[in-house]
Design an enzyme around this catalytic site. Structure first.
Site, mmCIF file in Angstrom:
data_model
loop_
_atom_site.group_PDB
_atom_site.id
_atom_site.type_symbol
_atom_site.label_atom_id
_atom_site.label_comp_id
_atom_site.label_asym_id
_atom_site.label_seq_id
_atom_site.Cartn_x
_atom_site.Cartn_y
_atom_site.Cartn_z
ATOM 1 N N ASP A 97 56.437 -49.396 64.708
ATOM 2 C CA ASP A 97 55.259 -49.242 63.756
ATOM 3 C C ASP A 97 56.364 -50.078 61.965
ATOM 4 O OD1 ASP A 97 53.420 -48.257 61.811
ATOM 5 O OD2 ASP A 97 53.794 -45.830 62.234
ATOM 6 N N GLY A 100 54.958 -48.116 56.953
ATOM 7 C CA GLY A 100 54.128 -47.955 56.119
ATOM 8 C C GLY A 100 53.310 -46.274 56.026
ATOM 9 N N ASP A 276 49.762 -44.197 70.496
ATOM 10 C CA ASP A 276 50.599 -43.176 70.421
ATOM 11 C C ASP A 276 50.515 -41.845 69.424
ATOM 12 O OD1 ASP A 276 52.502 -43.710 67.677
ATOM 13 O OD2 ASP A 276 50.465 -45.028 68.097
ATOM 14 N N HIS A 345 57.725 -32.993 81.283
ATOM 15 C CA HIS A 345 56.667 -32.080 81.359
ATOM 16 C C HIS A 345 55.350 -33.468 81.206
ATOM 17 C CE1 HIS A 345 52.836 -30.026 82.827
ATOM 18 N NE2 HIS A 345 53.030 -29.612 81.626
#
Length: 381
Positions: A97, A100, A276, A345
């Site tokens: 990323d 920003g 994500d 998990h």
């Protein structure tokens, strides 16, 4: 081995929706889509070993963050190490990323201008400056396979005038990012790809304008940003549909920072390929487990004497190795192992979910399966 820039091949499309299954090829391996990318902000996915990510969770790509990695360990260390892949021992694809969102979340400690963003470190208060060019250079040094453009993340409740001015600034910054990316070279012997980010808040005309500009650039892939930042969920889905109606179908589409398991399936139905979110690890560390039948709060007393497996149908070794009662005990006792088990998990579940989505897209019954799963996952167990 010959290293390549990101390539995307759509292999299957769902007959009743815009969902598709494909393969992304990078210099560090292939990624089957739809895909969820665990967030490793500072070069590590919290409470999870790289071997667990690879062998148990079956992650195919992880994220790093430009802002955090720039501050520490810093570019000098990363370059000496030979890039983030070698530094953190992850030999599969990485996306960074641009930082920003982190810069702009420091509202009281940053100053925005045409040139870029001046901000103070959340670590020691030191002053720094990010321009689009510098952000490209930083990501070259980090060495991710996929680099994100520097943008302003507009709040979900911004008025039209603010959103329009924010988008104009993001577009001018994008032009500078593309120019810098094209005039620089990778540092570690493999190719990198730049993904622009569609902004525009919740305003259809701004989103369309941004998507049209980005589609014309012809990048290896494209991202949708500025969603799940305060706007209603249905508005988020509307913006995804609008944007994906413009973005090229032969390039991967990445929805940034989203979201719940249901969000993922709804976005896949609308043509998103990559996701994500910190939710599976953050919520896991707070005791919330996601399952195909709903969510469990492992701090609740109802699990105190429940010696059944955490998730009999789970895909991780922790799901059948440990009981609900034991996991509740770990959380009540503030044992670190509880955070690890819950994180493993949840990430395993997210990766299972997108893999199942892929299988149902291939089988042609994705929408029926998706509707059932969304209903099931909304339960509180």
């Amino acid at each position: 081995m010959k290293f390549l820039r990101v390539k995307f091949n759509v292999q299957h499309t769902d007959p009743k929706s815009d969902a598709r299954a494909g393969v992304i090829t990078t210099g560090h391996g292939t990624i089957e889509t739809p895909i969820f990318m665990p967030v490793g902000t500072q070069g590590a996915v919290k409470a999870v070993h790289m071997t667990e990510l690879e062998n148990d969770i079956h992650a195919q790509i992880i994220l790093g963050n430009t802002y955090h990695l720039y501050l520490r360990p810093g570019l000098e260390i990363l370059e000496k190490a030979g890039g983030l892949h070698r530094f953190n021992s992850w030999d599969r694809p990485i996306l960074t990323d641009s930082g920003g969102f982190q810069v702009f979340s420091l509202a009281e400690n940053r100053k925005l201008s045409e040139e870029g963003a001046e901000f103070r470190s959340h670590i020691d208060g030191s002053k720094h400056f990010f321009s689009p060019e510098k952000v490209m250079d930083i990501q070259r040094s980090i060495g991710a396979d996929i680099l994100m453009a520097f943008d302003e993340c507009c709040p979900g409740d911004a008025d039209y005038a603010y959103a329009e001015q924010s988008l104009k600034l993001t577009e001018r910054w994008l032009d500078r990012c593309v120019k810098r990316f094209r005039e620089t070279e990778p540092k570690y012997g493999y190719e990198q790809s730049l993904f622009p980010i569609v902004q525009g808040c919740v305003y259809p005309d701004l989103r369309i304008r941004a998507a049209e500009k980005i589609a014309a650039i012809g990048a290896d892939g494209n991202a949708i940003g500025g969603l799940a930042v305060g706007e209603p969920t249905e508005k988020m889905y509307e913006m995804i549909e609008i944007v994906n109606g413009v973005l090229p179908k032969d390039k991967p589409r990445y929805l940034m920072g989203v979201g719940t398991p249901a969000n993922l399936l709804e976005a896949i139905e609308r043509g998103v390929d990559m996701f994500d979110c910190i939710m599976p690890t953050r919520n896991g560390r707070n005791g919330q487990l996601f399952t195909r039948y709903g969510t469990m709060n492992m701090r609740n007393q109802k699990w105190e004497s429940d010696f059944s497996p955490i998730d009999p149908e789970g895909t991780s070794f922790v799901d059948t190795l440990y009981s609900k009662a034991y996991l509740r005990h770990l959380f009540k006792a503030d044992e670190i192992l509880g955070l690890q088990i819950a994180s493993i998990h949840n990430l395993s579940f997210y990766l299972w979910l997108v893999k199942e989505a892929r299988l149902h897209i291939q089988a042609g019954d994705f929408t029926v399966w998706k509707d059932k799963m969304v209903r099931q996952m909304s339960n509180r167990l």
